[in-house]
Design a protein around this motif. Structure first.
Motif, PDB file in Angstrom:
ATOM      1  N   ARG A 189       1.538   2.227  -6.603  1.00 39.74           N
ATOM      2  CA  ARG A 189       2.725   1.901  -5.998  1.00 39.74           C
ATOM      3  C   ARG A 189       2.569   0.338  -5.736  1.00 39.74           C
ATOM      4  N   ALA A 190       1.649  -0.071  -5.666  1.00 43.04           N
ATOM      5  CA  ALA A 190       1.618  -1.756  -5.233  1.00 43.04           C
ATOM      6  C   ALA A 190       2.046  -2.507  -6.344  1.00 43.04           C
ATOM      7  N   PHE A 191       1.517  -2.312  -7.645  1.00 44.74           N
ATOM      8  CA  PHE A 191       1.588  -3.181  -8.442  1.00 44.74           C
ATOM      9  C   PHE A 191       3.211  -3.522  -8.812  1.00 44.74           C
TER      10      PHE A 191
ATOM     11  N   ALA B 182     -13.006   1.228  -0.281  1.00 48.03           N
ATOM     12  CA  ALA B 182     -12.677   1.912   0.825  1.00 48.03           C
ATOM     13  C   ALA B 182     -12.300   3.160   0.676  1.00 48.03           C
ATOM     14  N   LEU B 183     -11.497   3.576  -0.269  1.00 41.87           N
ATOM     15  CA  LEU B 183     -10.611   4.923  -0.359  1.00 41.87           C
ATOM     16  C   LEU B 183     -11.507   5.616  -1.519  1.00 41.87           C
ATOM     17  N   PRO B 184     -11.335   7.100  -1.523  1.00 39.51           N
ATOM     18  CA  PRO B 184     -11.701   7.692  -2.808  1.00 39.51           C
ATOM     19  C   PRO B 184     -10.747   7.435  -3.976  1.00 39.51           C
ATOM     20  N   ALA B 185     -11.295   7.487  -5.209  1.00 33.78           N
ATOM     21  CA  ALA B 185     -10.442   7.008  -6.497  1.00 33.78           C
ATOM     22  C   ALA B 185      -9.445   7.859  -6.649  1.00 33.78           C
ATOM     23  N   GLU B 186      -8.988   9.035  -6.086  1.00 30.64           N
ATOM     24  CA  GLU B 186      -7.705   9.809  -6.116  1.00 30.64           C
ATOM     25  C   GLU B 186      -6.798   9.378  -4.899  1.00 30.64           C
ATOM     26  N   THR B 187      -7.214   8.421  -4.024  1.00 29.44           N
ATOM     27  CA  THR B 187      -6.472   8.312  -3.072  1.00 29.44           C
ATOM     28  C   THR B 187      -5.894   6.607  -3.464  1.00 29.44           C
ATOM     29  N   ALA B 188      -6.924   5.866  -3.901  1.00 28.55           N
ATOM     30  CA  ALA B 188      -6.796   4.610  -4.214  1.00 28.55           C
ATOM     31  C   ALA B 188      -6.034   4.282  -5.504  1.00 28.55           C
ATOM     32  N   GLY B 189      -6.201   4.941  -6.593  1.00 30.69           N
ATOM     33  CA  GLY B 189      -5.368   5.108  -7.968  1.00 30.69           C
ATOM     34  C   GLY B 189      -3.854   5.067  -7.522  1.00 30.69           C
TER      35      GLY B 189
END
Length: 131
Positions: free
Chosen positions: A42-44, A30-37
């Motif tokens: 932060r979620a991990f 859903a998101l570009p890699a530079e945003t999803a990464g």
């Protein structure tokens, strides 16, 4: 205590499956890699705390009913602590340094650890459902 162990193990199993196969996969589609990464990064820590907490509670409550299940859940908690405190920072460092082969190796290890946790939790659920 048996019921608590069963329910908390089910919560950990379901949450881990949802995170690994739902949330993480969705973000990268859903998101570009530079945003999803960075978002995954932060979620991990929160994901690992969830697994650590649920595994610890499930282990503590399982030992009175099934020591093998309690031991497996304790192992999940211990390896989650390792993944959160050692593996995750090493993955982040490899990413920051642009060390792609090191990142791939460490990421593969982290995926295998998560899959092992999911498999182990499923096994415990089956054991506890037969008690």
């Amino acid at each position: 205590m048996f019921e608590v162990s069963l329910l908390v193990t089910a919560l950990m199993f379901g949450g881990s499956v949802l995170y690994a196969f739902g949330f993480a996969a969705f973000l990268f589609t859903a998101l570009p890699a530079e945003t999803a990464g960075p978002l995954i990064r932060r979620a991990f820590p929160h994901f690992y705390l969830f697994v650590l907490g649920t595994a610890a509670v499930a282990a503590a409550t399982a030992f009175s009913t099934d020591q093998i299940s309690g031991g497996i859940l304790l192992a999940i908690a211990a390896t989650t602590l390792f993944a959160r405190q050692v593996l995750m920072p090493a993955i982040n460092t490899a990413t920051d340094q642009g060390a792609k082969s090191r990142f791939k190796l460490l990421h593969t290890i982290s995926v295998l650890v998560t899959l092992a946790h999911i498999g182990a939790a499923a096994y415990v659920l089956l054991r506890l459902s037969n008690v």
